[in-house]
Design an enzyme around this catalytic site. Structure first.
Site, PDB file in Angstrom:
ATOM      1  N   SER A  75      -5.063   3.516 -12.477  1.00 59.15           N
ATOM      2  CA  SER A  75      -5.884   4.042 -13.574  1.00 59.15           C
ATOM      3  C   SER A  75      -6.064   5.558 -13.504  1.00 59.15           C
ATOM      4  CB  SER A  75      -7.257   3.364 -13.551  1.00 59.15           C
ATOM      5  OG  SER A  75      -8.126   3.991 -14.450  1.00 59.15           O
ATOM      6  N   GLY A 106      -4.915   5.554  -2.847  1.00 56.13           N
ATOM      7  CA  GLY A 106      -5.497   5.943  -4.135  1.00 56.13           C
ATOM      8  C   GLY A 106      -6.739   5.131  -4.447  1.00 56.13           C
ATOM      9  N   ASP A 130       3.574  -0.361   1.977  1.00 57.43           N
ATOM     10  CA  ASP A 130       4.041   0.857   2.665  1.00 57.43           C
ATOM     11  C   ASP A 130       3.562   0.985   4.120  1.00 57.43           C
ATOM     12  OD1 ASP A 130       5.137   1.468   0.222  1.00 57.43           O
ATOM     13  OD2 ASP A 130       3.578   2.888  -0.352  1.00 57.43           O
ATOM     14  N   MET A 172      11.708   1.077  -0.136  1.00 54.22           N
ATOM     15  CA  MET A 172      10.477   1.738  -0.613  1.00 54.22           C
ATOM     16  C   MET A 172       9.678   2.315   0.563  1.00 54.22           C
ATOM     17  SD  MET A 172       8.827  -0.403  -3.731  1.00 54.22           S
ATOM     18  CE  MET A 172       9.339  -0.079  -5.415  1.00 54.22           C
TER      19      MET A 172
HETATM   20  O1  F6P Z   1       2.889   1.934  -2.802  1.00 57.14           O
HETATM   21  C1  F6P Z   1       3.758   0.868  -2.989  1.00 57.14           C
HETATM   22  C2  F6P Z   1       4.994   1.312  -3.713  1.00 57.14           C
HETATM   23  O2  F6P Z   1       5.829   0.188  -3.903  1.00 57.14           O
HETATM   24  C3  F6P Z   1       5.788   2.455  -3.063  1.00 57.14           C
HETATM   25  O3  F6P Z   1       6.587   2.010  -1.997  1.00 57.14           O
HETATM   26  C4  F6P Z   1       6.553   2.996  -4.221  1.00 57.14           C
HETATM   27  O4  F6P Z   1       6.891   4.345  -4.014  1.00 57.14           O
HETATM   28  C5  F6P Z   1       5.585   2.842  -5.363  1.00 57.14           C
HETATM   29  O5  F6P Z   1       4.664   1.838  -4.989  1.00 57.14           O
HETATM   30  C6  F6P Z   1       6.196   2.466  -6.692  1.00 57.14           C
HETATM   31  O6  F6P Z   1       5.195   2.450  -7.621  1.00 57.14           O
HETATM   32  P1  F6P Z   1       5.363   1.854  -9.096  1.00 57.14           P
HETATM   33  O7  F6P Z   1       5.497   0.355  -8.963  1.00 57.14           O
HETATM   34  O8  F6P Z   1       4.121   2.253  -9.794  1.00 57.14           O
HETATM   35  O9  F6P Z   1       6.609   2.453  -9.654  1.00 57.14           O
END
Ligand code: F6P
Length: 325
Positions: A75, A106, A130, A172
């Protein structure tokens, strides 16, 4: 405290449902009512149908499910004073006296600001694939994500071996290399490129220039998405420019790492932390994240958790080298 709210926020992570279940049932065990807030901070701001009363049965048959039954969001409005005012109005209207938030950096940054403005106590549970949160050895979802990544790497290994190819596999982790390092060791990959290591690019050039010496017929390189020189596509391109005739394939694992049924480890971790979060809130704790440190449930202030960087054990790179002689 007679009524609390629970919500998930930020990127979803396998095990969030197991955590919600533990929060709801621990609260009910303590005669505390629970409201689930749909869509995280977005739902808190919008109010209305986003506030859903939960009972023991509402969280039945979810322990094995990936994603989050409460949905999630990132958000932007909650970052504004006006957004947080609306969120507080909705919490007050629903008589919420405490909050359990399940998410990452966050989420806890938002919770910390919100507490300082409105004083509603909150406890966080670390939910992110992560594993990049200070104050817990492991986050909910990390174990499932690395198992998903390793499962994919095993499959890539079959085709890499058959064709004698070089594969760059991007995982990721945002700006942290926890997923990449674990996937490298467990997936038997030869090289890893991490956001935490700036000098790994010259090393990879040398490795592929002199690769014939090692007599390996195929190679798997794991690239963390937050790597300094860029993701797997960028690295493959850079090597093509450096080494004449260099050929490779790129696989970006992407969001499959966020889905799927949580592993046993994640279900147990999520259950312990959900329980620990409610117990802490009912004891009068606030503004803290519950985590697992040396196998014990411990609390860390949001402030410490947000402002400190969890260090990746880069000594493990020596292990990666040794296992690939
Ligand atoms: O924080 C989890 C995560 O999957 C990260 O590994 C990745 O950089 C990010 O979220 C991706 O975010 P979104 O799904 O908002 O693109």
């Amino acid at each position: 405290m007679k009524k609390i709210a629970v919500f998930t926020s930020g990127g979803d992570a396998p095990g969030m449902n197991a955590c919600i279940r533990a929060v709801v049932r621990t609260a009910i065990y303590n005669n505390v009512e629970v409201v689930g807030i749909m869509q995280g901070y977005k739902g808190m701001i919008e109010g209305g149908d986003n506030f859903v009363p939960l009972n023991s049965r509402s969280v039945g048959n979810i322990i094995q499910r990936g994603g989050t039954i409460l949905k999630t969001s990132r958000s932007k409005e909650f970052m504004t004073i006006e957004g947080r005012k609306k969120a507080n109005d909705n919490l007050v209207a629903n008589d919420i006296k405490g909050i359990i938030c399940i998410g990452g950096n966050g989420t806890f940054t938002g919770a910390e600001i919100f507490y300082n403005e409105y004083g509603i106590p909150s406890i966080g549970a670390p939910g992110t694939i992560d594993n990049d949160l200070y104050g817990t050895d492991l986050t909910i979802g990390f174990d499932t994500a690395i198992n998903t990544a390793v499962d994919a790497i095993d499959k890539i290994r079959d085709t890499a071996d058959s064709h004698g190819r070089i594969f760059f596999v991007e995982v990721m982790g945002r700006d942290a290399g926890f997923i990449a390092l674990a996937a490298t060791i467990a997936g038997g990959a030869e090289i890893v490129m991490l956001p935490e290591v700036k000098e790994d690019y010259p090393q990879i050039i040398d490795f592929f220039k002199f690769r014939t010496i090692s007599k390996k017929s195929f190679s798997i390189v794991i690239v963390s998405e937050g790597n300094f020189e860029g993701g797997a596509i960028a690295i493959a391109e850079l090597l093509k420019k450096e080494i004449p005739g260099f050929e490779s394939r790129v696989v970006i694992l992407g969001h499959i790492q966020r889905g799927g049924s949580p592993t046993t480890f994640d279900r147990v971790l999520a259950s312990k932390l959900g329980y620990g979060a409610v117990e802490a809130l009912l004891r009068g704790e606030k503004n803290k994240m519950v985590g697992l440190l040396n196998n014990k449930i411990e609390l860390t202030t949001f402030k410490d958790s947000i402002s400190n960087k969890k260090e990746l054990n880069t000594d493990m790179l020596k292990l990666v080298d040794i296992l690939n002689v």
